[in-house]
Design a protein around this motif. Structure first.
Motif, PDB file in Angstrom:
ATOM      1  N   UNK A   1       0.862  -1.179   0.000  1.00 53.37           N
ATOM      2  CA  UNK A   1       0.000   0.000   0.000  1.00 53.37           C
ATOM      3  C   UNK A   1       0.897   1.227   0.000  1.00 53.37           C
ATOM      4  N   UNK A   2       0.586   2.173  -0.882  1.00 52.75           N
ATOM      5  CA  UNK A   2       1.287   3.457  -0.915  1.00 52.75           C
ATOM      6  C   UNK A   2       0.346   4.519  -0.374  1.00 52.75           C
TER       7      UNK A   2
ATOM      8  N   UNK B   1      -1.732  -0.539  -4.316  1.00 50.47           N
ATOM      9  CA  UNK B   1      -2.926   0.054  -3.725  1.00 50.47           C
ATOM     10  C   UNK B   1      -2.535   1.466  -3.309  1.00 50.47           C
ATOM     11  N   UNK B   2      -3.371   2.451  -3.626  1.00 53.19           N
ATOM     12  CA  UNK B   2      -3.082   3.846  -3.298  1.00 53.19           C
ATOM     13  C   UNK B   2      -4.093   4.364  -2.279  1.00 53.19           C
TER      14      UNK B   2
ATOM     15  N   UNK C   1       4.340   2.094   2.147  1.00 56.59           N
ATOM     16  CA  UNK C   1       5.230   3.217   1.850  1.00 56.59           C
ATOM     17  C   UNK C   1       4.447   4.505   2.056  1.00 56.59           C
ATOM     18  N   UNK C   2       5.102   5.485   2.636  1.00 55.44           N
ATOM     19  CA  UNK C   2       4.478   6.770   2.923  1.00 55.44           C
ATOM     20  C   UNK C   2       5.160   7.847   2.078  1.00 55.44           C
TER      21      UNK C   2
ATOM     22  N   UNK D   1      -1.236  -0.627   9.416  1.00 53.25           N
ATOM     23  CA  UNK D   1      -1.247  -1.507   8.255  1.00 53.25           C
ATOM     24  C   UNK D   1       0.020  -2.355   8.122  1.00 53.25           C
ATOM     25  N   UNK D   2       1.087  -1.947   8.777  1.00 55.05           N
ATOM     26  CA  UNK D   2       2.398  -2.577   8.591  1.00 55.05           C
ATOM     27  C   UNK D   2       2.467  -4.047   8.972  1.00 55.05           C
TER      28      UNK D   2
END
Length: 146
Positions: free
Chosen positions: A4-5, A48-49, A33-34, A26-27
């Motif tokens: 997930x971004x 996924x955004x 990634x942030x 979510x980790x």
């Protein structure tokens, strides 16, 4: 493991803090990634955004996410099949401009044909001083759609 971004639009840090909380939550199940500053290529590469943004001015986008949204508008890359979500922070006392940035992102994702598996979450600062309490429940439901 799915990835997930998270794309963040923040002015005073509230959306940034929330994005970090979401990343932590979510980790355990996803690679997360942030992005505080991102390019159109980052969105295209995202499995996924998730967009988390506050609103500034008269329903405007925060400065750090505005270039990304403008790139998406100008280049119009089709995001067909890309799962996406939007969490929008705002203050309902601003009337018609309430959560304006999140509404812009949401509308753009629809135009680009992203698969929004859950409706946009609008978090009202008048109702929730700490947005996490309402975001946590939404996030649980959102994850079930991934």
């Amino acid at each position: 493991m799915a990835s997930i971004s998270i794309f963040v639009g923040s002015v005073y840090g509230n959306a940034q803090n929330l994005a970090e909380q979401v990343q932590t939550a979510l980790s355990s199940s996803y690679q997360v990634s942030l992005f505080e500053s991102a390019s159109i290529d980052d969105v295209k590469a995202a499995e996924v955004a998730l967009f988390i943004t506050s609103t500034t001015g008269s329903g405007d986008l925060p400065d750090n996410i505005e270039p990304l949204i403008m790139q998406l508008r100008n280049q119009s890359p089709m995001l067909t099949g890309k799962k996406a979500g939007v969490i929008s922070l705002g203050d309902s006392s601003y009337g018609d401009t309430y959560c304006g940035a999140g509404k812009q992102v949401d509308a753009l994702l629809q135009e680009l044909n992203a698969e929004q598996t859950s409706p946009r979450l609008d978090v009202d600062a008048c109702e929730y001083f700490e947005p996490w309490e309402v975001v946590e429940a939404w996030l649980t439901d959102w994850q079930k759609t991934l």
